[in-house]
Design a protein around this motif. Structure first.
Motif, PDB file in Angstrom:
ATOM      1  N   LEU A  50     -16.464 -69.828  66.455  1.00  0.00           N
ATOM      2  CA  LEU A  50     -15.322 -69.089  66.978  1.00  0.00           C
ATOM      3  C   LEU A  50     -15.372 -67.727  66.303  1.00  0.00           C
ATOM      4  O   LEU A  50     -15.884 -67.605  65.196  1.00  0.00           O
ATOM      5  CB  LEU A  50     -14.013 -69.800  66.629  1.00  0.00           C
ATOM      6  N   ALA A  51     -14.864 -66.706  66.969  1.00  0.00           N
ATOM      7  CA  ALA A  51     -14.871 -65.365  66.389  1.00  0.00           C
ATOM      8  C   ALA A  51     -13.437 -64.853  66.292  1.00  0.00           C
ATOM      9  O   ALA A  51     -12.630 -65.083  67.202  1.00  0.00           O
ATOM     10  CB  ALA A  51     -15.705 -64.419  67.243  1.00  0.00           C
ATOM     11  N   ILE A  57     -26.477 -68.072  67.134  1.00  0.00           N
ATOM     12  CA  ILE A  57     -25.138 -68.662  67.101  1.00  0.00           C
ATOM     13  C   ILE A  57     -24.477 -68.407  68.448  1.00  0.00           C
ATOM     14  O   ILE A  57     -24.469 -67.281  68.939  1.00  0.00           O
ATOM     15  CB  ILE A  57     -24.288 -68.030  65.975  1.00  0.00           C
ATOM     16  N   GLN A  58     -23.935 -69.442  69.032  1.00  0.00           N
ATOM     17  CA  GLN A  58     -23.197 -69.292  70.288  1.00  0.00           C
ATOM     18  C   GLN A  58     -21.707 -69.233  69.984  1.00  0.00           C
ATOM     19  O   GLN A  58     -21.157 -70.162  69.375  1.00  0.00           O
ATOM     20  CB  GLN A  58     -23.489 -70.444  71.241  1.00  0.00           C
ATOM     21  N   ILE A  59     -21.072 -68.168  70.402  1.00  0.00           N
ATOM     22  CA  ILE A  59     -19.631 -68.019  70.200  1.00  0.00           C
ATOM     23  C   ILE A  59     -18.921 -68.675  71.385  1.00  0.00           C
ATOM     24  O   ILE A  59     -19.126 -68.294  72.533  1.00  0.00           O
ATOM     25  CB  ILE A  59     -19.242 -66.537  70.070  1.00  0.00           C
ATOM     26  N   LEU A  60     -18.096 -69.668  71.082  1.00  0.00           N
ATOM     27  CA  LEU A  60     -17.396 -70.410  72.124  1.00  0.00           C
ATOM     28  C   LEU A  60     -16.108 -69.728  72.561  1.00  0.00           C
ATOM     29  O   LEU A  60     -15.692 -69.873  73.715  1.00  0.00           O
ATOM     30  CB  LEU A  60     -17.088 -71.832  71.653  1.00  0.00           C
ATOM     31  N   GLU A  61     -15.465 -68.994  71.630  1.00  0.00           N
ATOM     32  CA  GLU A  61     -14.213 -68.339  71.979  1.00  0.00           C
ATOM     33  C   GLU A  61     -13.923 -67.216  70.988  1.00  0.00           C
ATOM     34  O   GLU A  61     -14.243 -67.326  69.804  1.00  0.00           O
ATOM     35  CB  GLU A  61     -13.066 -69.354  71.974  1.00  0.00           C
ATOM     36  N   PHE A  62     -13.312 -66.149  71.508  1.00  0.00           N
ATOM     37  CA  PHE A  62     -12.892 -65.009  70.700  1.00  0.00           C
ATOM     38  C   PHE A  62     -11.381 -65.031  70.556  1.00  0.00           C
ATOM     39  O   PHE A  62     -10.666 -65.306  71.522  1.00  0.00           O
ATOM     40  CB  PHE A  62     -13.309 -63.690  71.363  1.00  0.00           C
ATOM     41  N   TYR A  63     -10.906 -64.727  69.355  1.00  0.00           N
ATOM     42  CA  TYR A  63      -9.478 -64.627  69.078  1.00  0.00           C
ATOM     43  C   TYR A  63      -9.209 -63.231  68.529  1.00  0.00           C
ATOM     44  O   TYR A  63      -9.937 -62.769  67.642  1.00  0.00           O
ATOM     45  CB  TYR A  63      -9.052 -65.679  68.049  1.00  0.00           C
ATOM     46  N   GLU A  64      -8.179 -62.560  69.047  1.00  0.00           N
ATOM     47  CA  GLU A  64      -7.875 -61.188  68.647  1.00  0.00           C
ATOM     48  C   GLU A  64      -6.400 -61.052  68.303  1.00  0.00           C
ATOM     49  O   GLU A  64      -5.550 -61.639  68.977  1.00  0.00           O
ATOM     50  CB  GLU A  64      -8.151 -60.214  69.802  1.00  0.00           C
TER      51      GLU A  64
END
Length: 145
Positions: A28-29, A61-68
């Motif tokens: 997750l990012a 690395i695979q990012i599944l979801e971004f949070y901002e």
């Protein structure tokens, strides 16, 4: 239980959390700005995202979801709604082994809360990794802080 045993227990083997046979990790990012000055210094949400995406690409690395979030969470962690959602997802989705941030201060600036959150995530096999800062050995006291 001594400190080394406790730290070993908290540090999960991240390879067990990757897609079987692929070596790829899932993450997750999280990106956050708290002031307009951060935007001016190159820490805008798009700049943070670009740095995190580049790091992920170079490290398989695979990012599944971004949070901002575009607000300060230093005074009140409960105001960080997206952050709380990300923490809960990281703990409940067994594929996730990483939370990627541009720099560690974007994750948590509270000197007492950061190790607590990091340890809680480690118990779920999730490490917090900065895309721009050196990697510290979380098996040491210095690395935990």
């Amino acid at each position: 239980m001594d400190i080394n045993s406790l730290l070993e227990q908290l540090t999960a083997d991240e390879q067990d959390r990757a897609e079987p046979g692929s070596g790829r990790q899932f993450a997750l990012a999280y990106m956050r700005v708290s002031t307009e000055r951060q935007e001016e210094k190159g820490l805008s949400i798009p700049a943070q995202r670009a740095g995190i995406e580049s790091y992920a690409e170079h490290n398989d690395i695979q990012i599944l979801e971004f949070y901002e979030e575009a607000k300060s969470g230093f005074q009140d962690e409960h105001r960080r709604v997206q952050f709380q959602k990300m923490i809960e997802r990281a703990k409940s989705d067994s594929r996730i082994s990483l939370i990627l941030v541009h720099e560690h201060s974007r994750f948590c600036r509270d000197a007492w809360k950061a190790p607590e959150l990091t340890g809680e995530l480690q118990r779920h096999g999730v490490a917090v990794v900065s895309a721009t800062e050196p990697v510290y050995d979380v098996k040491t006291v210095f690395g935990m802080w």
